[in-house]
Scaffold this active site. Sequence first.
Site, PDB file in Angstrom:
ATOM      1  N   ARG A  91     -92.124   8.928  57.217  1.00 46.59           N
ATOM      2  CA  ARG A  91     -91.616   9.001  58.582  1.00 46.59           C
ATOM      3  C   ARG A  91     -92.041   7.741  59.311  1.00 46.59           C
ATOM      4  NH1 ARG A  91     -93.240  15.292  60.068  1.00 46.59           N
ATOM      5  NH2 ARG A  91     -92.155  16.207  58.291  1.00 46.59           N
ATOM      6  N   CYS A  98     -87.096  19.979  53.069  1.00 49.26           N
ATOM      7  CA  CYS A  98     -86.260  21.170  53.162  1.00 49.26           C
ATOM      8  C   CYS A  98     -84.905  21.055  52.450  1.00 49.26           C
ATOM      9  CB  CYS A  98     -86.018  21.601  54.596  1.00 49.26           C
ATOM     10  SG  CYS A  98     -86.980  20.781  55.844  1.00 49.26           S
ATOM     11  N   HIS A 154     -90.663  26.581  51.168  1.00 50.79           N
ATOM     12  CA  HIS A 154     -89.540  27.223  51.845  1.00 50.79           C
ATOM     13  C   HIS A 154     -89.307  28.570  51.205  1.00 50.79           C
ATOM     14  CE1 HIS A 154     -89.120  22.936  52.711  1.00 50.79           C
ATOM     15  NE2 HIS A 154     -88.781  23.375  53.899  1.00 50.79           N
ATOM     16  N   GLN A 183     -96.773  16.567  52.139  1.00 54.24           N
ATOM     17  CA  GLN A 183     -96.879  17.889  52.748  1.00 54.24           C
ATOM     18  C   GLN A 183     -97.145  18.935  51.676  1.00 54.24           C
ATOM     19  OE1 GLN A 183     -92.965  17.979  54.729  1.00 54.24           O
ATOM     20  NE2 GLN A 183     -94.121  18.171  56.632  1.00 54.24           N
ATOM     21  N   HIS A 210     -90.111  28.063  56.742  1.00 55.11           N
ATOM     22  CA  HIS A 210     -90.592  26.750  56.329  1.00 55.11           C
ATOM     23  C   HIS A 210     -92.054  26.707  56.729  1.00 55.11           C
ATOM     24  CE1 HIS A 210     -90.288  22.162  56.572  1.00 55.11           C
ATOM     25  NE2 HIS A 210     -91.467  22.460  57.026  1.00 55.11           N
ATOM     26  N   ASP A 252     -95.802  21.758  51.104  1.00 56.77           N
ATOM     27  CA  ASP A 252     -94.605  22.329  51.699  1.00 56.77           C
ATOM     28  C   ASP A 252     -94.141  23.577  50.957  1.00 56.77           C
ATOM     29  OD1 ASP A 252     -92.709  22.364  53.607  1.00 56.77           O
ATOM     30  OD2 ASP A 252     -91.674  20.535  52.977  1.00 56.77           O
ATOM     31  N   LYS A 294     -91.935  27.923  65.996  1.00 53.94           N
ATOM     32  CA  LYS A 294     -92.972  27.789  64.976  1.00 53.94           C
ATOM     33  C   LYS A 294     -94.321  28.235  65.488  1.00 53.94           C
ATOM     34  CE  LYS A 294     -93.841  22.985  66.284  1.00 53.94           C
ATOM     35  NZ  LYS A 294     -94.207  21.636  65.861  1.00 53.94           N
TER      36      LYS A 294
END
Length: 627
Positions: A350, A321, A372, A368, A502, A370, A456
Site C-alpha cells: 500500500r 480479498c 475470509h 496480513q 474479513h 488474513d 468492522k
Amino acid sequence: MLRHPVECATPGLVWSEQRMATTPHTHDTTAVEIQTRRHSAAHVMAEAVLELFPGARLGIGPAIEDGFYYDFDLPRTLTPDDLIAIEARMVEIIARNAPFSRRTLGREEALSHFRGQSQSFKVELIEALTSDVVMGARDTLAGSSDAAALAGSEVSLFRQGGFEDLCAGPHVARTGDVGVIKLLRVAGAYWRGDEHRPQLQRIYGTAWPTQSELDAYLWRQEEARKRDHRRLGIDLGLFLFSDQIGAGLPIWGEDGALLRSVVEDFWKVEHRAAGYQYVYSPAIGLTDLWNTSGHLSFYRENMYAPIVMDEQQFMLKPMNCPFHLQVFNRRTRSYRELPIRYNELGTVYRYEPAGTLHGLLRTRGFTQDDSHIFCRPDQLDAEVNGVLDLGLKLWKTFGFHDYHIELAVRDPANTSKYLGDDERWVQAEAVLERALKSHNLEYVRAEGEAVFYGPKIDLKLVDALGRRWQCTTIQVDFNLPERFDLSYIGEDGAHHRPFMVHRALLGSLERFIGVLIENYGGAFPTWLAPTQAIVLPVADRHNGYAESVERALTDRGVRASSDVRSERVNAKIRDAQLRKIPYMLVVGDREAEAGTASLRLRSGDNLGAIALADVVTRITDEIDAKA
RNA sequence: GCCGAUGUAGCUCAGGGGUAGAGCAGCUGUUUCGUAAACAGCAGGCCGUGGGUUCGAAUCCCACCAUCGGCUCCA
C-alpha cells in the site's frame, strides 16, 4: 501543595472536556489536579509566547497525557533556541505567582473582544462552542443555530497576569502552582486537525509538581525509548531497512525471520485447528479485478501504479480479498460446505505517505494474517463469535490480556462513501455488536470509521506499558460477494448470496512483531526467543562438553547454541544478556565432571548446577507451555 | 503529503573551508579465565545523493533522498 482549583461551572470549550474525558483515571482526584496544573501550564506558555511574539494568534492549548501543548500561528518558525527562551519566560511567569481569575462574557461581547485582538481562531471557537452548547452537539462545528438561544449564552475567560484566554477552566489558583515545567518539542499541527486548514506550530511541554517527579518522567521516557522496536531491531539484529531498497520496506534479518516463522507456524496450526483452509495468492492481479472489487473507486490513492505487460495492466495487491473470492467462486458451492474459511499470510503493498512511515508499525509492504469466511445467514453470528474465540486465544498466548475495542460504523451523514444498501449495514452492525456483547468485551461505537465495504470491529492490544496498538480488524462484508456475484445452492435448490467475514487477528506480521518487541522490550518469552538457550564454556577445554550440552538441547528442538570464543565467562554472559537470551548454561570442570550445567536466567538469577536432563526438561516444558 | 530537526565507520557519537577522529563491534595475536566488558596490534568512511560557491567543500548554499518528532492517515 496544589491549592484548590478555581471553580468553574460554565459549560466550556469542547476540546478541553474531550481531552479530559479521553485521559485515563479522570475520576481520580490527583489526576484531575495534574490535568488542571498542565492546562494552566499551557496558559502560562501562551502568555510567554505572547510576550515574546506580540502578534501571535492562539489556537488551542489542552492538557494531554503527561503534559500539555498549545498551538500558535507565528510570524516565523520556531527554533530550538526559541524553545529555551519561551521556557525561561515561563519560569519567570510562574515566579510572578499571579492569580488566575475568571469572568464571563455574553457571546456577542466575547466575539467582539477576540475580534478586537485579531484572535480569529478564538472567534471561530466561540462561534462553534456556543452553537454546540445550545444544540447539544459537542462534535459538530457547523450546524444551524437558534439565534435566540445563542444570544443568551455566555462563555468564560481566564486571566493570569497580563494574559487572558477563552477557557472553560478549571485552573490552579496562582501561576506559582503550575509546578516544574519543561518544553519538549515543536511540531506542525493542522488547525482543528484538518489538513486543508492552516498549519500551526504546536509546542509540547510537560509539567509536574516537583523537580524529582519531572526527572522521574524524563527517566521513564528514556526507558520507553530503550524499548523502541526500531532501536531493538538494530540491537538484536531482527530486521533492517535499506536506502537501496526503499522507505517502508523492511527486510527480516536472521533472528527476526526466525521469530517471525515461530509466530507464523503457531498461527497456522491454530487456524487449521479452527477449521481454516490455507490458500496462496499472487502479488498482482489485472486492473479489471480491482475494478470489480471496487478498490479502484475507493482505495486507489493507496495503490501503486499499474504494471503493463503484453498490453495488459496489472496492479500490486493492497488486499487479499479478491483472490480468496476467486477460490470460492471456482465452482458451484453447496450450502452443505459452508462455512468455508480461507486463510493466508498475504503480503500486500500500500502506498503510505512518506511522513507516516514508522519502523515495522507503519510500512508500505506488509503481510496480513488474513482470512475470509463465507457462510450462510444463519451461520454469521457463530462465525463472528468463532473469530473472537480464536483471536482471544492468540492474543492471550502472545501475552496481551487487555484490549481497547471500537465498533466502527458508517458516518450517517455521508452514506455515499460506502457500498451496499442500508438494510445490510444495519444487519452487519448488529452481528458485530452481539458478538462483542456475548464475549463480555467492552467497546465504543465509532461513527464514520467503517471501511467502504462494511462495518468492522477494530481491536487495539494494550501492552505492558499501557500503550494501545491497532492490530486486529474484523469486518462483515456484504458488498464483495455481490460484486463478484458469489452464490451457493441452498436446500431449496436456488442460488443464495453468502455472507462474508474479513478478518486479520494479528493485523500484519510486521506491526504485530513490532508490538511484540515493544511489549517485551526485546526479552521474548522462551517459546518466541530466536535463541532460547546458550551454552557458555568457562575455558576452551570445555568446548567439547559445551557442544554435547548444546546437542542435548537441539535434539529436543530447543534453539540453542554455544559460545566457544576464547573469551572470559564474564564477557560471554554479558553478551548473552545483551542478546536477551532466556537461558545461559555455564559449563566448566565441575559440570563436565558431573554431567550438569550451571543455569543462569536472563533475570540474573543463578540457579546453580542442575543435571543436564533436568535442564532440558525445564526448558522444553516452558517452551511447550508458551509461557 | 504538511511543519520542524537530523544525516560522519556495522553501532553510539566527536570534529568542522586546507586532503577524516574516539569508544564498542570486526580481524590477528597473546591470555584459558566461574556468573554483565582480559590485553595488544590491525583494518575499516567518496562525512546520505546530486548540483552550486570557492584556488580548495565533509564543513557554506540549493535540490533531492532517508531518518527522527509531530499533524493527517492506517494493518
